[in-house]
Every structure is written in structure tokens, then in C-alpha cells.
Design a protein around this motif. Structure first.
Motif, mmCIF file in Angstrom:
data_model
loop_
_atom_site.group_PDB
_atom_site.id
_atom_site.type_symbol
_atom_site.label_atom_id
_atom_site.label_comp_id
_atom_site.label_asym_id
_atom_site.label_seq_id
_atom_site.Cartn_x
_atom_site.Cartn_y
_atom_site.Cartn_z
ATOM 1 N N ARG A 1 0.822 -1.207 0.000
ATOM 2 C CA ARG A 1 0.000 0.000 0.000
ATOM 3 C C ARG A 1 0.860 1.263 0.000
ATOM 4 O O ARG A 1 0.394 2.335 -0.372
ATOM 5 N N MET A 2 2.096 1.136 0.436
ATOM 6 C CA MET A 2 2.961 2.308 0.584
ATOM 7 C C MET A 2 3.872 2.523 -0.622
ATOM 8 O O MET A 2 4.642 3.484 -0.644
ATOM 9 N N LEU A 3 3.794 1.636 -1.602
ATOM 10 C CA LEU A 3 4.712 1.720 -2.735
ATOM 11 C C LEU A 3 4.148 2.601 -3.851
ATOM 12 O O LEU A 3 3.025 2.393 -4.300
ATOM 13 N N PRO A 4 4.917 3.573 -4.332
ATOM 14 C CA PRO A 4 4.480 4.381 -5.477
ATOM 15 C C PRO A 4 4.653 3.610 -6.778
ATOM 16 O O PRO A 4 5.188 2.485 -6.796
ATOM 17 N N GLY A 5 4.229 4.202 -7.873
ATOM 18 C CA GLY A 5 4.359 3.557 -9.168
ATOM 19 C C GLY A 5 5.809 3.278 -9.529
ATOM 20 O O GLY A 5 6.702 4.056 -9.214
ATOM 21 N N GLY A 6 6.043 2.160 -10.185
ATOM 22 C CA GLY A 6 7.387 1.789 -10.610
ATOM 23 C C GLY A 6 8.153 0.940 -9.632
ATOM 24 O O GLY A 6 9.110 0.262 -10.014
ATOM 25 N N GLY B 1 4.529 15.942 -24.123
ATOM 26 C CA GLY B 1 4.298 15.842 -25.549
ATOM 27 C C GLY B 1 5.000 14.697 -26.234
ATOM 28 O O GLY B 1 4.816 14.483 -27.415
ATOM 29 N N LYS B 2 5.823 13.921 -25.498
ATOM 30 C CA LYS B 2 6.525 12.796 -26.116
ATOM 31 C C LYS B 2 5.537 11.645 -26.314
ATOM 32 O O LYS B 2 4.983 11.137 -25.361
ATOM 33 N N LYS B 3 5.331 11.233 -27.535
ATOM 34 C CA LYS B 3 4.323 10.225 -27.833
ATOM 35 C C LYS B 3 4.918 8.862 -28.145
ATOM 36 O O LYS B 3 4.235 7.860 -28.065
ATOM 37 N N SER B 4 6.172 8.811 -28.516
ATOM 38 C CA SER B 4 6.772 7.537 -28.890
ATOM 39 C C SER B 4 7.050 6.685 -27.667
ATOM 40 O O SER B 4 7.687 7.124 -26.722
ATOM 41 N N SER B 5 6.544 5.460 -27.666
ATOM 42 C CA SER B 5 6.756 4.572 -26.520
ATOM 43 C C SER B 5 8.212 4.116 -26.424
ATOM 44 O O SER B 5 8.609 3.542 -25.426
ATOM 45 N N GLN B 6 9.002 4.379 -27.454
ATOM 46 C CA GLN B 6 10.410 3.981 -27.439
ATOM 47 C C GLN B 6 11.341 5.168 -27.171
ATOM 48 O O GLN B 6 12.552 5.026 -27.229
ATOM 49 N N HIS B 7 10.743 6.321 -26.883
ATOM 50 C CA HIS B 7 11.566 7.512 -26.656
ATOM 51 C C HIS B 7 12.113 7.496 -25.237
ATOM 52 O O HIS B 7 11.380 7.364 -24.276
ATOM 53 N N SER B 8 13.422 7.641 -25.091
ATOM 54 C CA SER B 8 14.038 7.629 -23.769
ATOM 55 C C SER B 8 13.927 8.998 -23.123
ATOM 56 O O SER B 8 14.144 10.026 -23.766
ATOM 57 N N LEU B 9 13.572 9.014 -21.837
ATOM 58 C CA LEU B 9 13.450 10.253 -21.099
ATOM 59 C C LEU B 9 14.721 10.496 -20.295
ATOM 60 O O LEU B 9 15.294 9.563 -19.735
ATOM 61 N N PRO B 10 15.185 11.731 -20.196
ATOM 62 C CA PRO B 10 16.412 12.028 -19.455
ATOM 63 C C PRO B 10 16.187 11.918 -17.954
ATOM 64 O O PRO B 10 15.055 11.969 -17.490
ATOM 65 N N ALA C 1 9.526 6.085 -22.364
ATOM 66 C CA ALA C 1 8.297 6.817 -22.071
ATOM 67 C C ALA C 1 7.116 5.872 -21.876
ATOM 68 O O ALA C 1 6.280 6.085 -20.995
ATOM 69 N N GLY C 2 7.044 4.828 -22.695
ATOM 70 C CA GLY C 2 5.921 3.898 -22.577
ATOM 71 C C GLY C 2 5.915 3.182 -21.243
ATOM 72 O O GLY C 2 4.851 2.963 -20.643
ATOM 73 N N ASP C 3 7.097 2.834 -20.734
ATOM 74 C CA ASP C 3 7.181 2.121 -19.458
ATOM 75 C C ASP C 3 6.762 3.003 -18.288
ATOM 76 O O ASP C 3 6.007 2.579 -17.406
#
Length: 414
Positions: free
Chosen positions: A73-78, A203-212, A257-259
Motif C-alpha cells: 500500500r505504501m509503494l508508489p508507481g514503478g 508531448g513525447k508520444k513515442s513509446s520507445q523515446h528515452s526520457l532524461p 516513455a511507454g514504461d
């Protein structure tokens, strides 16, 4: 060689800080990558002195499974439970028992949470209390026939390299249940609605786009608004939810981004489900002060609070009812997370707030179709006219409202 585990330095310190003749067992919390598990914390399982005296090889799995169910219950997403750690002398003699505990905990506690992407390969980290030597094994917990495999464990600082995503979701939803659907749990319909909500980061829509590596605010694509179920004339029960909830998710960089979008959506669903479940548990325990003859009852769902700690690179969360204090939350977190001290003043209660009087008045002015709902005979076990304002808002967001009529609380969740 199985999956490798990266332990944060604070986890190593906790594991090595054990007396020579003592033992302990705890749950590993972390982020599951493609090839590595990043362990950010170990939450030691609370065990009473009577059971403690029996030794590690005789400990019941009930202690660990119960702890895991509360801890999730205490765990955030991811983040998720991704293993077990044990310290003590003569650990090889307990391998079989530890394996059974891992399999039982995954099946009884983790699989019950449908809103977390669970790790299916768990780490077993072992520290010999005599030699202070650390080793690890992995176990495929999704198969009870699997056996322990060797793995590699390394220690490094995990304070950096995180992508933190947060967002909020506005909800305006009515769930109707037919007379012939009175045993169908309403959250099945509720969560089906949330599956259609999309998420995008800046605005990043690609599920394969890496986020910094950074903190980003995600934008929700689509609305969670409307109704599900049958028309009012056929309704035995209905639930109305209105308001705003917050969400947060953690990922290791470079993040796809998708993950991380999926982690945020899972966090939203889990958070909403937990609030409703906590409400039901509270009502069933203390009962309702309202009467079945009331047109509508309004209750307050617990706001979400966030629990940072100076030794942790991630944030945990909890839910507080109005009659609870931050000190109560800190005490609960200390016990479940196995942290000796959490400053109650550090708990962030500003992200979400309770419903204000004007929110309740606005909700009452917009009540729908109360006169057309149909009640069953007086011998029905259904509770009449239960409703609830769920105050969860971020910034200018207003409280979340849940209005429930003619709903059997014991059938609400199962």
C-alpha cells in the motif's frame, strides 16, 4: 548466472548491522530493470519475541505475507517487492524454508495486487552474521516447482539516476449495478474505465523515446468521465466518484516513455482502488452513523500523503483519514518500512487535501436521479444510501467525491 542485483549502500549497511547470534528477515523494495534489480530499501518484517526464539528455519510465512500485503500500500508507481533478505548464522540450512516463504509471499500477497507489475524473478540476499559475507540467489516465484539459482550482487549508491514522473487525474464517474449484478464487485467496472486513460510526458508520444534523468509532469490524454452499467430504472446500487487524484512513479534512467507511462497509470488505478477499499474497511469496522433512510450519505476518502526520508532515494506514500495525525502515519510507516525514525513534520500533506464545505454543497446541488433508484424489500442485506466525498486534489484541484446508494459494503470489494 541469474539476474543481478544492485543494492544501495544504505541497504548494505542495514544488512550488515546485525549481531553475531541474531537473525532477521525482510522484504526487498526496488525497481526491476531488464537485466538488473535496483534495490533501494529493505523493510525488516516485524516478528514477536516468541516467534523470534524459534529461529529462522521455523518462522511462519504468515508474518512475511501479511507484512508484504500491508507494505504494498505504501509503494508508489514503478516500485515493487522484488525479493527477500535474510541475515543470521548457518543460513544454508534455511534455504528450503526461505524458498517456501518467497513462493508463498508472491502468491498470497503480491499477486493479489492487480495494479502493480510484479517482479516474477525474486532476489534472495543472504548475509552471514558471523563472517559478514554477502551472497545472493534468484528464484522464479511464478512457478512453485522452480529452484534457487546463483546470481550476482553489487553495492553502489542509487541516489541519482532516477526519472520521477507525476500527474493528476480528474474523475467524474457513475457506476450502476443491476439487480442481477448485486454480487459483482463494482471496482471491476471502475477500473475498466481507467484502462482507457492515456498518458504522455511533455508531448513525447513515442513509446520507445528515452526520457532524461529528471522530474517530469505527465499529461493525461482522455477523460475519466461518464457512466457504466445500466439505466437508473434498473439500478439497485450506484457509485458516483468525482474529483482529482495524484500519482507518482519512479524509473531508472534512461527511461522509456511507454514504461513510465504505464507505471503512472498503474499507480492511479491502485491509488483509487486502495482509497475505496480503506473506506469499506473503515465503515465495516466502526459502522455508519448515518441511517438507511437518508437520501444520500457522504463520506471522505483518505487523502494521499507522501513520505520522504533522508536515507532513501525514493518516496513512499500512505493514506490518512481526517481523524488521523501525521504522527500516526509516521508510526505506521516506521513499522512497515522498518525505519527507526520518521519525522512526522517531513510527511507531505500538501499534494492532496480534504473536501471543503463548498465542495460538498456543490456536489449536493448536482445530485442525480435519486428519486428513480429502486430499493429492494426490507429484508435485503444491502445498505441503503451510502455516499462519500473523496478529498484528493493537487493544487487547485477539488476533492474527489464518491456517492454510493443501496450498496452492500461487504460485496463492494472481495
Amino acid at each position: 548466472m541469474g539476474r543481478s542485483a544492485i543494492l544501495d549502500k544504505t541497504v548494505e549497511n542495514l544488512l550488515l548491522h546485525v549481531s553475531l547470534d541474531s537473525w532477521s528477515i525482510g522484504l526487498l523494495i526496488g525497481y526491476v530493470g531488464e537485466q538488473k534489480d535496483y534495490i533501494v530499501h529493505i523493510a525488516n518484517t516485524p516478528i514477536d519475541s516468541t516467534e523470534k526464539s524459534k529461529g529462522l528455519s521455523a518462522i511462519s510465512d504468515i508474518f512475511v505475507t501479511s507484512h508484504a500485503a500491508e507494505l504494498q500500500r505504501m509503494l508508489p508507481g514503478g516500485l515493487c517487492i522484488c525479493g527477500v533478505a535474510a541475515t543470521g548464522p548457518d543460513l544454508p540450512s534455511s534455504y528450503t524454508h526461505l524458498q517456501q516463504i518467497m513462493l508463498a509471499t508472491y502468491k498470497k500477497a503480491c499477486l493479489a495486487d492487480k495494479y502493480i507489475t510484479q517482479a516474477t524473478t525474486w532476489q534472495l540476499v543472504l548475509v552471514d552474521s558471523l563472517t559478514k559475507k554477502m551472497s545472493s540467489r534468484t528464484l522464479y516465484v511464478a512457478d512453485y516447482k522452480s529452484s534457487l539459482s546463483p546470481s550476482d550482487v553489487k553495492v553502489q549508491s542509487l541516489n541519482t539516476g532516477w526519472v520521477i514522473a507525476d500527474t493528476s487525474l480528474s474523475i467524474n464517474e457513475s457506476i450502476y449495478l443491476n439487480r442481477d449484478q448485486q454480487n459483482k464487485h463494482f471496482q471491476q467496472q471502475l477500473m475498466m474505465k481507467m484502462i482507457t486513460v492515456g498518458v504522455a510526458g511533455k508531448g513525447k508520444k513515442s513509446s520507445q523515446h528515452s526520457l532524461p534523468p529528471s522530474r517530469i509532469n505527465l499529461q493525461l490524454l482522455g477523460k475519466f468521465e461518464g457512466s457504466a452499467g445500466s439505466s437508473c430504472s434498473e439500478t439497485m446500487s450506484y457509485v458516483r466518484i468525482k474529483g482529482t487524484i495524484s500519482a507518482i512513479a519512479f524509473s531508472r534512467a534512461p527511461a522509456v516513455a511507454g514504461d513510465i507511462s504505464q507505471a503512472v497509470k498503474s499507480d492511479l488505478k491502485k491509488s483509487l482502488h486502495l482509497r475505496c477499499q480503506l473506506l469499506c474497511e473503515d465503515i465495516l469496522q466502526v459502522g455508519s452513523e448515518k441511517h438507511a433512510s437518508d437520501d444520500q450519505l457522504i463520506y471522505e476518502l483518505p487523502p494521499r500523503v507522501y513520505i520522504p526520508h533522508e536515507s532513501l532515494p525514493v518516496t513512499f506514500n500512505d493514506y490518512m483519514f481526517k481523524d488521523e495525525r501525521t504522527e500516526d502515519c509516521a508510526e505506521r510507516a516506521q513499522q512497515l518500512l522498518g525505519i527507526s525514525h520518521i519525522d512526522s513534520s517531513s510527511i507531505d500533506t500538501s499534494v492532496e487535501h480534504s473536501a471543503k464545505l463548498k465542495d460538498i454543497e456543490n456536489h449536493q446541488q448536482s445530485k442525480e436521479v435519486k428519486s428513480s433508484t429502486t430499493h429492494t424489500d426490507s429484508s435485503s442485506s444491502l445498505m441503503a444510501n451510502i455516499g462519500r466525498f473523496a478529498p484528493i486534489a493537487s493544487g487547485a484541484a477539488i476533492a474527489l467525491a464518491v456517492s454510493i446508494t443501496y450498496l452492500n459494503m461487504e460485496d463492494w470489494f472481495g
